[in-house]
Design an enzyme around this catalytic site. Structure first.
Site, PDB file in Angstrom:
ATOM      1  N   HIS A 126      24.048  36.390  41.014  1.00  0.00           N
ATOM      2  CA  HIS A 126      25.350  35.762  41.251  1.00  0.00           C
ATOM      3  C   HIS A 126      25.220  34.315  41.708  1.00  0.00           C
ATOM      4  O   HIS A 126      26.167  33.744  42.245  1.00  0.00           O
ATOM      5  CB  HIS A 126      26.156  36.588  42.267  1.00  0.00           C
ATOM      6  CG  HIS A 126      26.483  37.960  41.778  1.00  0.00           C
ATOM      7  ND1 HIS A 126      26.838  38.997  42.618  1.00  0.00           N
ATOM      8  CD2 HIS A 126      26.517  38.483  40.521  1.00  0.00           C
ATOM      9  CE1 HIS A 126      27.070  40.089  41.903  1.00  0.00           C
ATOM     10  NE2 HIS A 126      26.870  39.807  40.631  1.00  0.00           N
ATOM     11  N   CYS A 134      27.027  20.994  37.892  1.00  0.00           N
ATOM     12  CA  CYS A 134      28.057  20.631  36.923  1.00  0.00           C
ATOM     13  C   CYS A 134      28.210  21.760  35.924  1.00  0.00           C
ATOM     14  O   CYS A 134      27.214  22.254  35.378  1.00  0.00           O
ATOM     15  CB  CYS A 134      27.664  19.333  36.212  1.00  0.00           C
ATOM     16  SG  CYS A 134      28.714  18.950  34.789  1.00  0.00           S
ATOM     17  N   CYS A 137      27.198  19.808  31.970  1.00  0.00           N
ATOM     18  CA  CYS A 137      25.825  19.483  31.581  1.00  0.00           C
ATOM     19  C   CYS A 137      24.772  20.207  32.404  1.00  0.00           C
ATOM     20  O   CYS A 137      23.583  20.164  32.077  1.00  0.00           O
ATOM     21  CB  CYS A 137      25.596  17.971  31.671  1.00  0.00           C
ATOM     22  SG  CYS A 137      25.625  17.299  33.356  1.00  0.00           S
ATOM     23  N   CYS A 162      28.806  13.510  33.131  1.00  0.00           N
ATOM     24  CA  CYS A 162      29.642  13.925  31.991  1.00  0.00           C
ATOM     25  C   CYS A 162      31.111  14.158  32.351  1.00  0.00           C
ATOM     26  O   CYS A 162      31.904  14.544  31.485  1.00  0.00           O
ATOM     27  CB  CYS A 162      29.063  15.186  31.355  1.00  0.00           C
ATOM     28  SG  CYS A 162      29.281  16.684  32.347  1.00  0.00           S
TER      29      CYS A 162
END
Length: 253
Positions: A126, A134, A137, A162
């Protein structure tokens, strides 16, 4: 077998550990409660106070992302103050002795690593809440960076590379399970001769399938949990008792 006498059940557990060549522990929230980290599902647990934020809601709503990060920062003193308990230290003792090749865990608190397990030998089903990632990316971030940006911007930050949302490196409801971790857990469950489920309610699938997988592959199964589970009937030994008290005798120097 559900042992009625605690001392004899711990003695039997010791015998099973001694007889086993390859032991795979599978840990849930119960192993960390003595460390001050509350669980999620029990009365008074985190989800009784705050509704979980599903992954699709996190990705779609800035307000949901802001709330998610507010909750995480509110929990930071709890996570920062936690240190490995007797259960973690007992498993680390067996790991150092060469009995345990790796631990499979549903926990996100990093306490197995803190107890002495190499990070590569902690199979986190988990994820991990002690850093961020992120969701676009995959770039990782220190929580300090996220908090500083959160306080400066007034909202949850996006990735500096990104522009996708950044979230704790945990698996939320509706988010895909980490396939590499799942595959490694399957292999461990099928290759051990003793599988010990510790502090897990064994109701969250597919993770709850690993004890059954180990048993079907020929391993002995031990379940240590304060409350009964749906898999107790198939276990070779069941101990309904405090995890720290149960595993404390196996903590080495």
């Amino acid at each position: 077998m559900i042992a009625s006498d605690f001392s004899s059940s711990v003695e039997r557990l010791g015998e099973m550990i001694a007889e086993a060549a390859v032991i795979v522990p599978f840990t849930g929230a119960g192993i960390s409660t003595e460390c001050g980290i509350p669980d999620f599902r029990s009365p008074g647990g985190l989800w009784s106070r705050n509704r979980p934020i599903p992954f699709d809601e996190f990705t779609a709503s800035r307000a949901a992302r802001d709330e998610s990060w507010r909750r995480r920062f509110a929990m930071e003193p709890t996570f920062a103050a936690a240190s490995p308990g007797r259960g973690h230290r007992a498993l680390a003792t067996l790991y150092r002795a060469g009995k345990v090749p790796a631990v499979i865990t549903q926990n996100i608190d990093n306490l197995h690593q803190a107890s002495g397990f190499a990070a590569d030998h902690v199979i986190e089903l988990h994820g991990n809440t002690t850093y961020a990632r992120c969701i676009g990316c995959g770039l990782t971030y220190d929580l300090g960076w996220v908090k500083e940006r959160f306080e400066t911007l007034g909202h949850a930050p996006e990735c500096a590379t990104c522009d996708a949302p950044v979230k704790t490196a945990t698996i939320s409801f509706g988010q895909a399970m980490p396939e590499d971790a799942m595959q490694r857990a399957r292999e461990l469950a099928q290759q051990c001769d003793l599988f010990i489920a510790i502090g897990s309610s064994l109701v969250v699938w597919p993770a709850a399938g690993f004890p059954l997988m180990a048993k079907n592959a020929g391993a002995r199964l031990v379940i240590i949990n304060n409350q009964p589970t749906e898999q107790d009937d198939m276990a070779d030994l069941v101990i309904h008792h405090d995890i720290g008290d149960t595993l404390g005798p196996f903590v080495g120097n």
